[in-house]
Design an enzyme around this catalytic site. Structure first.
Site, PDB file in Angstrom:
ATOM      1  N   SER A  59      -2.429   0.595   0.335  1.00 28.57           N
ATOM      2  CA  SER A  59      -3.022  -0.658  -0.135  1.00 28.57           C
ATOM      3  C   SER A  59      -2.149  -1.885   0.099  1.00 28.57           C
ATOM      4  O   SER A  59      -2.655  -3.010   0.058  1.00 28.57           O
ATOM      5  CB  SER A  59      -3.356  -0.554  -1.628  1.00 28.57           C
ATOM      6  OG  SER A  59      -2.172  -0.470  -2.403  1.00 28.57           O
ATOM      7  N   LYS A 100       1.140  -3.762  -6.498  1.00 27.31           N
ATOM      8  CA  LYS A 100       0.211  -4.763  -5.986  1.00 27.31           C
ATOM      9  C   LYS A 100       0.898  -6.131  -5.957  1.00 27.31           C
ATOM     10  O   LYS A 100       1.983  -6.321  -6.502  1.00 27.31           O
ATOM     11  CB  LYS A 100      -1.044  -4.861  -6.867  1.00 27.31           C
ATOM     12  CG  LYS A 100      -1.813  -3.573  -7.053  1.00 27.31           C
ATOM     13  CD  LYS A 100      -2.484  -3.081  -5.791  1.00 27.31           C
ATOM     14  CE  LYS A 100      -3.250  -1.786  -6.056  1.00 27.31           C
ATOM     15  NZ  LYS A 100      -3.811  -1.202  -4.801  1.00 27.31           N
TER      16      LYS A 100
END
Length: 255
Positions: A59, A100
Site C-alpha cells: 500500500s 500509512k
C-alpha cells in the site's frame, strides 16, 4: 668513543623511545575508549528512540515496498504533521501495526479530486510526487472533514490501499485518533539498495502547521561510524608503531 659513553647514549635513546611509546599507547587507548562511547552510545541512543518495522503490504509503494524494513522514531501523536508516514494501531482497522501517510489533521476538509485529479485540503490542491500512479490521486472520489484530534491516512499506492477512504462509514470520517500513532518512519534500512532517509513532502509545508522536523537518526549514524573509525584507528596503532620501529632498526647504520 669509550664503551661507557656509548652505553650512556644507548640508554638515553631507549628511554626516549620508551617515553614516546608509552605516550602513544595512552593516546591510542583514549581514542579506542572514545570510539567505544560513540559506537555503542549511538546504537543505544537509536534503540531508545527508534524501532524497526517490516512493511507487510504494497500500500505504500513506490515510497516503501512490501517486505522492506524501516526505522520509525517513537513519537507522541501530537507531534504528527501532514505528510508524515506513520506506524499506528487501531482496533477498527484490525488492531495490528499498519503504515500509512498522514494527509489530513483535525479540522481539515480532505477531498479528491479537483479538475486535474489532485487531492485538496480545504480546497487547496496538494501535489503528491510520491504517488505510484500518474493518474488521479484517488481512483474513487471522496470528501471528509477530519474531526479534531484525528488523522486522515492514505497509502501512496492509492489503487491498492485499505485506508481512511475504506473506513469512512465506521465513524470519525475514516480518521484515526492521534493516540493510535506509535512511531513516525524516518528511513528505509533494508534492503541496502533502498536505504535512505524519507523526505518530507514540500507540498504540505505551506499549509498551517507545516511539516515535521527530521529526527536525530543521521547524527546517530555519524556517531556509530565515527566510533568505528576511532576503534579501528586506535587498535591499529600498536601494530603500525611496531612495524615502523622494526623498519627503523633495519635501516639504522651501525656505530
Amino acid at each position: 668513543m669509550s664503551d661507557g659513553r656509548r652505553a650512556e647514549e644507548h640508554a638515553g635513546h631507549g628511554s626516549g623511545a620508551d617515553g614516546r611509546g608509552r605516550t602513544g599507547r595512552v593516546l591510542s587507548g583514549l581514542v579506542v575508549a572514545v570510539g567505544c562511547v560513540l559506537f555503542f552510545g549511538g546504537f543505544a541512543w537509536a534503540a531508545v528512540l527508534y524501532r524497526p518495522f517490516t512493511v507487510p503490504t504494497d500500500s505504500m509503494e513506490p515510497t516503501i515496498g512490501r517486505g522492506e524494513r524501516v526505522l520509525a522514531q517513537r513519537i507522541d501523536g501530537d507531534e504528527v504533521r501532514r505528510g508524515d508516514v506513520v506506524v499506528f494501531r487501531d482496533k477498527v482497522w484490525g488492531d495490528s501495526p499498519m503504515l500509512k501517510r498522514v494527509v489530513g489533521v483535525g479540522g481539515d476538509k480532505v477531498a479528491c479530486c479537483d479538475a486535474r485529479g489532485r487531492l485538496t485540503i480545504d480546497g487547496e490542491p496538494v501535489e503528491e510526487p510520491y504517488l505510484r500512479s500518474q493518474g488521479p490521486a484517488s481512483p474513487t472520489p471522496f470528501s471528509a472533514t477530519v474531526p479534531e484530534g484525528r488523522l486522515f491516512l492514505l497509502g501512496d499506492h492509492r489503487a491498492d490501499s485499505l485506508d481512511s477512504r475504506t473506513h469512512m462509514a465506521d465513524g470519525g470520517q475514516g480518521a484515526v485518533e492521534r493516540g493510535a500513532v506509535e512511531a513516525r518512519v524516518e528511513a528505509i534500512a533494508w534492503p541496502s539498495s533502498s536505504w535512505g532517509m524519507l523526505e518530507r513532502p514540500g507540498s504540505f509545508g505551506a499549509l498551517p502547521g507545516g511539516t515535521s522536523q527530521p529526527g536525530p537518526l543521521p547524527l546517530m549514524v555519524a556517531s556509530v561510524i565515527a566510533g568505528a573509525v576511532c576503534i579501528l584507528g586506535g587498535a591499529a596503532y600498536g601494530p603500525v608503531a611496531g612495524l615502523l620501529a622494526r623498519r627503523g632498526k633495519a635501516v639504522r647504520p651501525d656505530g
